[in-house]
Design a protein around this motif. Sequence first.
Motif, short mmCIF file in Angstrom:
data_model
loop_
_atom_site.label_atom_id
_atom_site.label_comp_id
_atom_site.label_asym_id
_atom_site.label_seq_id
_atom_site.Cartn_x
_atom_site.Cartn_y
_atom_site.Cartn_z
N TYR A 182 0.92 -1.09 0.02
CA TYR A 182 0.00 -0.07 -0.02
C TYR A 182 0.93 1.10 -0.09
O TYR A 182 0.38 2.38 -0.38
CB TYR A 182 -0.96 0.08 1.35
CG TYR A 182 -1.99 -0.96 1.40
CD1 TYR A 182 -3.10 -0.99 0.22
CD2 TYR A 182 -1.67 -2.09 2.00
CE1 TYR A 182 -4.08 -1.88 0.48
CE2 TYR A 182 -2.85 -3.27 2.08
CZ TYR A 182 -3.99 -3.03 1.49
OH TYR A 182 -4.78 -4.10 1.34
N ASP A 183 2.06 1.03 0.60
CA ASP A 183 2.79 2.37 0.62
C ASP A 183 3.49 2.62 -0.56
O ASP A 183 4.63 3.55 -0.32
CB ASP A 183 3.90 2.19 1.95
CG ASP A 183 4.79 1.07 1.44
OD1 ASP A 183 5.77 0.80 2.61
OD2 ASP A 183 4.60 0.27 0.56
N THR A 184 2.97 2.34 -1.66
CA THR A 184 3.85 2.86 -2.97
C THR A 184 3.63 4.21 -3.20
O THR A 184 4.28 4.74 -4.13
CB THR A 184 3.50 1.88 -4.19
OG1 THR A 184 1.87 2.02 -4.37
CG2 THR A 184 3.73 0.50 -3.86
N ASN A 185 2.62 4.97 -2.67
CA ASN A 185 2.10 6.41 -3.03
C ASN A 185 2.18 6.58 -4.59
O ASN A 185 2.81 7.53 -4.69
CB ASN A 185 3.19 7.34 -2.21
CG ASN A 185 3.13 7.24 -0.81
OD1 ASN A 185 2.13 6.87 -0.34
ND2 ASN A 185 4.22 6.99 -0.10
N GLY A 186 1.67 5.74 -5.30
CA GLY A 186 1.58 6.10 -6.65
C GLY A 186 2.82 5.82 -7.38
O GLY A 186 2.74 6.23 -8.76
N ALA A 187 3.79 5.44 -6.74
CA ALA A 187 5.08 4.92 -7.39
C ALA A 187 4.65 3.77 -8.48
O ALA A 187 4.16 2.79 -8.19
CB ALA A 187 6.01 4.47 -6.56
N SER A 201 1.40 -0.93 -10.51
CA SER A 201 1.06 0.10 -9.53
C SER A 201 0.15 -0.33 -8.90
O SER A 201 -0.78 -1.06 -9.24
CB SER A 201 1.06 1.52 -10.08
OG SER A 201 -0.03 1.62 -10.98
N ARG A 202 -0.14 0.49 -7.27
CA ARG A 202 -1.09 0.02 -6.52
C ARG A 202 -2.26 1.01 -6.18
O ARG A 202 -1.68 2.18 -5.87
CB ARG A 202 -0.56 -0.74 -5.36
CG ARG A 202 -0.05 -2.08 -5.37
CD ARG A 202 -0.97 -3.09 -5.36
NE ARG A 202 -1.87 -3.01 -4.11
CZ ARG A 202 -1.66 -3.67 -3.16
NH1 ARG A 202 -0.57 -4.30 -2.86
NH2 ARG A 202 -2.36 -3.59 -1.91
N ASP A 203 -3.25 0.82 -5.91
CA ASP A 203 -4.36 1.76 -5.29
C ASP A 203 -5.16 0.81 -4.53
O ASP A 203 -6.31 0.46 -5.03
CB ASP A 203 -4.99 2.57 -6.40
CG ASP A 203 -5.76 3.66 -5.82
OD1 ASP A 203 -5.82 4.02 -4.42
OD2 ASP A 203 -6.61 4.29 -6.59
#
Length: 200
Positions: free
Chosen positions: A80-85, A162-164
Amino acid sequence: MLKLVDAIKSSKGISLMEVMIAMAIGLIGAMGGYAILASMDSTRVENTAVVVAQGEARNILERMTRELRESSPEVVWPRYDTNGAEYNWVYFLTPRNADREFIINTEGEPEWQRGIQYWLNKDSNTLYRFRFYLTFDPDADDWSNWFQFEIVSENVEELTFSRDDDMFTINIRTFSHSDGGLGNVARSYVDLSTTIKLRN
């Protein structure tokens, strides 16, 4: 009869200049025909290459999608902590065992059986897949049943994940070499994308 002989004697043949002009015109016509043929063949080769690249991209996305849909947000990395990366790798767990059975516990929750990782080496355009089972028999004669390393494709230029929250997006760019045409045909590219809802 004498008039006929005199007419033959007085008649002139084709001059060298006329022959050279005729050859030049014929050469220009032949070059024009070849240019048209090469252009048509290049278009055919390019269209075929696009279809090949498109098929490869779809096959890769379908395979990843099928496996990721069996996973859950808590066992898919990036987390979850990818912040749009965006990343060029993904690692996740699935509940499929060595016999391809979907394993769940008594509460209906999946029991994770194997880990899968996909990653792209951008230097060589090679997409790799590594699969291993979380439990295995250390006395087994053939460990290849438990560990598998394979090259999925050598024609991937870009691959990002990427994750959201529980939505997982895959973007891929594949290419196909356009060899075999009469003219010079550039490499053909195909961009595809898909978004997966991870299993809750």
